[in-house]
Write a protein that holds these residues in place. Sequence first.
Motif, PDB file in Angstrom:
ATOM      1  N   LEU A 185      42.953  43.712  33.040  1.00 12.82           N
ATOM      2  CA  LEU A 185      42.490  45.050  32.655  1.00 12.82           C
ATOM      3  C   LEU A 185      41.001  45.217  32.930  1.00 12.82           C
ATOM      4  O   LEU A 185      40.562  46.268  33.422  1.00 12.82           O
ATOM      5  CB  LEU A 185      42.788  45.298  31.171  1.00 12.82           C
ATOM      6  N   TRP A 186      40.233  44.193  32.639  1.00  5.72           N
ATOM      7  CA  TRP A 186      38.793  44.281  32.874  1.00  5.72           C
ATOM      8  C   TRP A 186      38.479  44.369  34.366  1.00  5.72           C
ATOM      9  O   TRP A 186      37.639  45.156  34.805  1.00  5.72           O
ATOM     10  CB  TRP A 186      38.100  43.070  32.253  1.00  5.72           C
ATOM     11  N   LEU A 187      39.192  43.556  35.181  1.00  5.83           N
ATOM     12  CA  LEU A 187      38.971  43.604  36.633  1.00  5.83           C
ATOM     13  C   LEU A 187      39.395  44.948  37.210  1.00  5.83           C
ATOM     14  O   LEU A 187      38.751  45.482  38.114  1.00  5.83           O
ATOM     15  CB  LEU A 187      39.740  42.466  37.316  1.00  5.83           C
ATOM     16  N   SER A 188      40.479  45.501  36.720  1.00  7.97           N
ATOM     17  CA  SER A 188      40.928  46.808  37.220  1.00  7.97           C
ATOM     18  C   SER A 188      39.917  47.896  36.900  1.00  7.97           C
ATOM     19  O   SER A 188      39.747  48.849  37.668  1.00  7.97           O
ATOM     20  CB  SER A 188      42.294  47.151  36.625  1.00  7.97           C
ATOM     21  N   GLN A 189      39.260  47.773  35.760  1.00 10.94           N
ATOM     22  CA  GLN A 189      38.280  48.771  35.378  1.00 10.94           C
ATOM     23  C   GLN A 189      36.996  48.642  36.179  1.00 10.94           C
ATOM     24  O   GLN A 189      36.364  49.646  36.548  1.00 10.94           O
ATOM     25  CB  GLN A 189      37.980  48.646  33.877  1.00 10.94           C
ATOM     26  N   SER A 190      36.590  47.421  36.469  1.00  8.32           N
ATOM     27  CA  SER A 190      35.310  47.204  37.152  1.00  8.32           C
ATOM     28  C   SER A 190      35.441  47.104  38.666  1.00  8.32           C
ATOM     29  O   SER A 190      34.425  47.085  39.364  1.00  8.32           O
ATOM     30  CB  SER A 190      34.653  45.926  36.621  1.00  8.32           C
ATOM     31  N   ALA A 191      36.653  47.035  39.222  1.00  9.67           N
ATOM     32  CA  ALA A 191      36.830  46.881  40.670  1.00  9.67           C
ATOM     33  C   ALA A 191      36.584  48.201  41.372  1.00  9.67           C
ATOM     34  O   ALA A 191      36.834  49.280  40.829  1.00  9.67           O
ATOM     35  CB  ALA A 191      38.229  46.366  40.978  1.00  9.67           C
ATOM     36  N   THR A 192      36.109  48.101  42.613  1.00 10.97           N
ATOM     37  CA  THR A 192      35.893  49.288  43.432  1.00 10.97           C
ATOM     38  C   THR A 192      37.202  49.720  44.086  1.00 10.97           C
ATOM     39  O   THR A 192      38.221  49.032  43.998  1.00 10.97           O
ATOM     40  CB  THR A 192      34.842  49.003  44.512  1.00 10.97           C
ATOM     41  N   THR A 193      37.142  50.858  44.790  1.00 14.75           N
ATOM     42  CA  THR A 193      38.345  51.360  45.454  1.00 14.75           C
ATOM     43  C   THR A 193      38.803  50.416  46.556  1.00 14.75           C
ATOM     44  O   THR A 193      40.004  50.182  46.738  1.00 14.75           O
ATOM     45  CB  THR A 193      38.065  52.757  46.037  1.00 14.75           C
ATOM     46  N   GLU A 194      37.840  49.864  47.324  1.00 16.45           N
ATOM     47  CA  GLU A 194      38.200  48.940  48.399  1.00 16.45           C
ATOM     48  C   GLU A 194      38.861  47.688  47.854  1.00 16.45           C
ATOM     49  O   GLU A 194      39.826  47.171  48.427  1.00 16.45           O
ATOM     50  CB  GLU A 194      36.955  48.575  49.224  1.00 16.45           C
TER      51      GLU A 194
END
Length: 353
Positions: free
Chosen positions: A44-53
């Motif tokens: 969940l944390w990675l999905s929130q902080s990840a960019t579109t690419e």
Amino acid sequence: MKTLNQAQPIIVRRIVKKGKPHGGAWKVAFADFAVAMMAFFLVLWLSQSATTEEKQAIAGYFEDPIGFTEGGSPSVIDLGGAVSIKVVDDPDSIPISQPEIKLEESQAQDIVDQVEQRKLRSLMNVILEQIERSPTLREYRDQLKLDITDEGLRIQIVDKQGRPMFDTGSAELKEYSREIINELAPTISRVDNKLVVSGHTDARPFPGFAGYSNWELSSDRANAARRALVEGGLPEDHISRVVGLASSSLYDSSEPFNPINRRITILVLNRRAALIMEDAEQVNPGEDQIVPAPVRVPPPVAKPDSVDSAAARSMDDIMQKLDERGVTREEPEQVPADAKPAPAKPAADNLVW
């Protein structure tokens, strides 16, 4: 008889449990649950902080894990330890601090081949979806064979017992066969790859007239399929070659007379196969090749106006050939116009000795 001051006996009952203790199994289950919850909150944390690419990279990994690993870095998200390749349409948008990436020719060729393979596989999936959606194609889906070969995407339209694409000995497409090719043409034209259209027959000899065999029949059928593709919207310059292979490449070699051997093959060439075909067509004359001499067409000979002019021209040609061969000839002595004729010599009988 007991007296009141006599002490009462104390009875102690002990319960003995014969079962085994639970032990620490619950600790292992609880640890697994804690690890799973930690991984869930980490996602969940990675999905929130990840960019579109990065999200697109994650989605690409789960859609095609094998192709993603072979085509680039094995890391789903670039953490700075591997090289990430990003394709941009505008060269001006490339950062100045972008480091230069140097690849060997073999590595670059492998990347190009993998991208080409993925493009053709995507085209095959689109065609398979089109077959399921289209009522016309869905009715004849058992006659459509698609696979990926070393040369590209191969689409084969085969005959079926009681449902041939052509009449016996004919190169005219039946109406439903024409509709199949017409519906496939717009989808195939989405890619700019070159095509090879080939016709195939079974091993049964052609029963028609002399001088016309399965080779000519398969070539005519392939050309009929080419016309149907162009009629359906395929650009004509996408077609690289139209060939007839007769029964030299059977689909079912165990049964040469099987109707499935009568088919039309549309091969969407990949980049490597297209380059090989272009190199084969561009043959430069070498020492081991015999170059035919150019055909010289003699100039037209004008009809002579008179016999004298024709004779004069013939004499000039003879003299020119003698000069070319180095034959010397004596020129007649030029006599002045006012010179007197030389006296005639007496005959030998009139001479006085």
